[in-house]
Scaffold this motif. Structure first.
Motif, short mmCIF file in Angstrom:
data_model
loop_
_atom_site.label_atom_id
_atom_site.label_comp_id
_atom_site.label_asym_id
_atom_site.label_seq_id
_atom_site.Cartn_x
_atom_site.Cartn_y
_atom_site.Cartn_z
N UNK A 158 0.83 -1.21 0.00
CA UNK A 158 0.00 0.00 0.00
C UNK A 158 0.86 1.26 0.00
N UNK A 159 0.35 2.34 -0.59
CA UNK A 159 1.12 3.58 -0.63
C UNK A 159 0.20 4.80 -0.67
N UNK A 160 0.77 5.92 -0.28
CA UNK A 160 0.13 7.23 -0.37
C UNK A 160 1.03 8.11 -1.23
N UNK A 161 0.47 8.70 -2.27
CA UNK A 161 1.24 9.54 -3.19
C UNK A 161 0.67 10.95 -3.21
N UNK A 162 1.56 11.92 -3.19
CA UNK A 162 1.18 13.35 -3.27
C UNK A 162 1.96 13.97 -4.43
N UNK A 163 1.26 14.57 -5.36
CA UNK A 163 1.90 15.15 -6.54
C UNK A 163 1.46 16.59 -6.74
N UNK A 180 6.13 9.98 -1.93
CA UNK A 180 5.39 8.73 -1.67
C UNK A 180 5.83 8.13 -0.35
N UNK A 181 4.86 7.67 0.43
CA UNK A 181 5.11 6.87 1.62
C UNK A 181 4.44 5.51 1.41
N UNK A 182 5.16 4.43 1.68
CA UNK A 182 4.61 3.11 1.42
C UNK A 182 5.18 2.09 2.38
#
Length: 288
Positions: A158-163, A180-182
């Motif tokens: 699982x991951x969280x992405x911010x762009x 990205x944090x995963x």
């Protein structure tokens, strides 16, 4: 051939097990990520291996393939190949499937392969520019003969992405930055968080330049820098990426497997922008 299969199996297991361990090195995590990620549409829904918060787009479909030199096994070169298909089911959601397989330098295929199902949903999107976009995603990787019927045989990523996307005075030059944090989850164990970042520059809707760093923010662990470039010509894109540009050798430690300090991946993609085509058609109809 049995020995080769044992070595390849050990490599796959090593990648999975080492990433779950809290003591694993970032270089090992980066090596692992190259092996489970879908092939992104570089500079669009991903940097190279770092996912971006932007999905593929409603109705859009792409098929991407890549090949990467993965070192030697008993003196013979081996390549990791992958083919990814992705479909955008809405403006904010995409699904993908990746088939990954090792082949020898004489083009013989091994009987080892590893499937990945991927999913990404954008959960925050106010505008296309300046204001960051946020997405949640998941890669589910088969660890046992591409079977997904037992949870212990599936590795979840699982991951969280911010762009953030920033036009440089014009839409013909657009810079975007992604963080990205995963983590990795398997058999009830969850790894520490891993952090990565990437940036890409799109010029004239044709040339894409990408850079990313994996393994940020942890002391005494190696960061891995990847660089890439892509040329887009209509629906077709061709690119090349160099992994681990500045560090020493990245190796699994298996005596039968060696890996160079940097790896080159060749990349090709065909995109069918059905959503964009239908949107243009509807706009023409409304105008008439």
């Amino acid at each position: 051939m049995k020995l080769r299969k044992m070595v390849l199996t050990a490599i796959m297991v090593f990648w999975a097990c080492q990433t779950v361990s809290a003591a694993s090195k970032q270089s090992e995590f980066a090596l692992f990520k190259r092996s489970i990620n879908p092939d992104y549409n570089w500079g669009e829904n991903g940097v190279i291996t770092v996912p971006k918060a932007m999905p593929a787009g409603k109705g859009n479909i792409y098929l991407a393939g890549s090949a990467q030199d993965s070192g030697t096994v008993e003196g013979d070169r081996i390549f990791l190949t992958s083919v990814t298909g992705v479909v955008g089911t809405s403006d904010d959601v995409e699904f993908g499937y990746t088939r990954r397989q090792f082949i020898w330098d004489n083009l013989d295929r091994t009987d080892l392969s590893m499937d990945t199902y991927s999913f990404k949903a954008r959960i925050f999107h106010m505008t296309d520019s300046i204001i960051p976009q946020i997405a949640l995603g998941m890669n589910a990787v088969s660890l046992n003969d591409n079977e997904f019927d037992r949870q212990e045989d599936i590795l979840f990523n699982p991951y969280l992405a911010v762009t953030m996307r920033v036009p440089l005075f014009t839409e013909k030059a657009v810079l975007s930055a992604t963080a990205v944090a995963e983590s990795i989850y398997n058999e009830g164990e969850t790894s520490d968080l891993y952090f990565s970042a990437g940036a890409d520059l799109k010029l004239f809707d044709m040339l894409y330049l990408m850079a990313e760093v994996q393994g940020m923010g942890k002391e005494d662990e190696d960061q891995v820098v990847n660089l890439g470039a892509k040329v887009k010509m209509g629906w077709v894109s061709l690119g090349v990426a160099v992994y681990n540009c500045i560090q020493e050798d990245v190796s699994t430690g298996d005596p039968g497997f060696s890996d160079d300090s940097s790896d080159v991946r060749a990349y090709a993609l065909v995109e069918i922008p059905l959503g964009k085509m239908f949107s243009k058609s509807e706009n023409k109809t409304d105008t008439n």
